[in-house]
Design an enzyme around this catalytic site. Structure first.
Site, PDB file in Angstrom:
ATOM      1  N   ASP A  44       0.770  -1.253  -0.043  1.00  0.00           N
ATOM      2  CA  ASP A  44       0.013  -0.240  -0.026  1.00  0.00           C
ATOM      3  C   ASP A  44       0.963   1.420  -0.121  1.00  0.00           C
ATOM      4  OD1 ASP A  44      -2.470  -1.271   0.077  1.00  0.00           O
ATOM      5  OD2 ASP A  44      -2.623  -1.105   2.181  1.00  0.00           O
ATOM      6  N   TYR A 108       7.144 -10.031   6.222  1.00  0.00           N
ATOM      7  CA  TYR A 108       6.779  -8.707   6.680  1.00  0.00           C
ATOM      8  C   TYR A 108       7.656  -8.201   8.202  1.00  0.00           C
ATOM      9  CZ  TYR A 108       3.691  -7.874   2.727  1.00  0.00           C
ATOM     10  OH  TYR A 108       3.109  -7.583   1.357  1.00  0.00           O
TER      11      TYR A 108
END
Length: 282
Positions: A44, A108
Site C-alpha cells: 500500500d 513482513y
C-alpha cells in the site's frame, strides 16, 4: 514514502506507483511488445520494501540477442527516474514463472518505537519508518503469548480489510516474532535513554489485505495492556472484521516487505539465496 503504493496508477491521476517508474524505464529497452511488470506483493501507499520481486518479458527485435540479466538490471537502473527505486538483481526464469503465484514465503517487518510522548520527539529521519508510541515500554512477553494464538492455519477474516480480492480468508502463519529492534543510528545521545525500538516479523506464503497491519495493531494493544493475550484468540475465532478491536490498524509507514522467497529456483539463483526472480526490486 513517495509513492501511491507499488502498483501502477493508470489514467490521468497525479498519484504514481513504483510500477509506473519501472515500466517507464522498461519502455527504453525498445521491446517489440510493451513491457509490463507483474509484482509479487502489492504494498500500500506508505509501506516500504527492503526487497520486492517482479517478473517481466522483454521481446527484442529480430536478430538481436536477449539481454543478459546483468545488462538488463543495469539498463533499468540507468533509465529509472526516481532515486528511491533500484533494481538489485535480475535472473532468467522459465516462461511459466509467475512472481506472485510462485512465491512460497513472504516476510513482513513492522518497526515500533516507544518513549515518544509526542510524535515530534521521534528523530526526523525515522518519522516515515516506524510507529511512534507514547508508552515507555511494551509487555513483550504478553505480545509473544498473544502471537502464539495466531500461529498456524486459521480463518483470518477478523484481520482482513474490506476490498480484498481473495477467494478465501484461510491462511497459514508460519512465524510471528516480537523482539527488541536494533538501535537507530539517527538517535542523539540525549534521546537514547528514552527511545527504544521494537521489531515484529510475520511470515506466510501470502497475506490478506492489510492483515499484517491489523495483527500488529492488536498485538500492540496487548503490549500496552489494552487487551489480554486470551482476547486475541477470541478475536481470531470471531472471524468478524468489524469488531471493536480488530478495526484498528497500524500505520502504513512502519511496515516493510522484508523478503519474498521461491522454492525450486536454487539452480537459477545459485549463490544469492532464493530471493531473486527475473527482476528483484528495492
Amino acid at each position: 514514502t513517495d509513492f501511491n503504493g507499488v502498483a501502477a496508477v493508470r489514467g490521468a491521476q497525479r498519484a504514481v506507483g513504483v510500477q509506473n517508474y519501472l515500466e517507464e524505464a522498461a519502455a527504453r529497452l525498445n521491446s517489440v511488445v510493451p513491457v509490463k511488470f507483474t509484482i509479487s506483493s502489492r504494498t500500500d501507499a506508505g509501506v516500504h520494501a527492503l526487497s520486492n520481486t517482479a517478473h517481466l518479458d522483454v521481446q527484442r527485435r529480430s536478430g538481436q540477442p536477449p539481454f543478459s540479466p546483468e545488462v538488463l538490471a543495469e539498463a533499468l537502473n540507468t533509465h529509472l527516474k526516481h532515486p528511491a527505486i533500484r533494481v538489485l538483481q535480475a535472473f532468467r526464469v522459465p516462461g511459466d514463472f509467475h512472481a506472485r503465484y510462485a512465491a512460497t514465503s513472504r516476510t513482513y517487518l513492522y518497526r515500533l518505537a516507544t518513549g515518544c510522548p509526542r510524535p515530534n520527539q521521534l528523530p526526523v529521519f525515522e518519522r516515515n519508518l516506524c510507529w511512534a508510541l507514547p508508552a515507555d515500554c511494551l509487555d513483550v512477553d504478553a505480545m509473544q503469548e498473544a502471537a502464539r494464538h495466531l500461529l498456524g492455519t486459521h480463518d483470518f477474516s477478523a484481520f482482513q480489510s474490506t476490498g480484498s480480492p481473495a477467494t478465501t480468508s484461510v491462511r497459514t502463519l508460519r512465524r510471528v516474532s516480537v523482539s527488541p529492534g536494533p538501535a537507530s543510528t539517527f538517535v542523539l545521545p540525549q534521546e537514547s535513554s528514552r527511545l527504544r525500538f521494537w521489531s515484529l516479523e510475520f511470515e506466510s506464503q501470502s497475506f490478506l489485505y492489510r492483515q499484517v497491519r491489523r495483527m500488529t495493531a492488536v498485538l500492540v494493544a496487548v503490549g500496552l495492556g489494552a487487551l489480554t493475550p486470551a482476547q486475541v484468540k477470541v478475536i481470531l475465532d470471531s472471524q468478524d472484521p468489524l469488531g471493536k478491536y480488530q478495526s484498528r490498524m497500524a500505520p502504513a509507514h512502519g511496515l516493510f516487505l522484508k523478503s519474498v522467497l521461491y522454492g525450486g529456483l536454487g539452480t537459477l539463483v545459485r549463490g544469492v539465496g532464493q530471493e531473486g526472480v527475473y527482476c528483484t526490486l528495492l
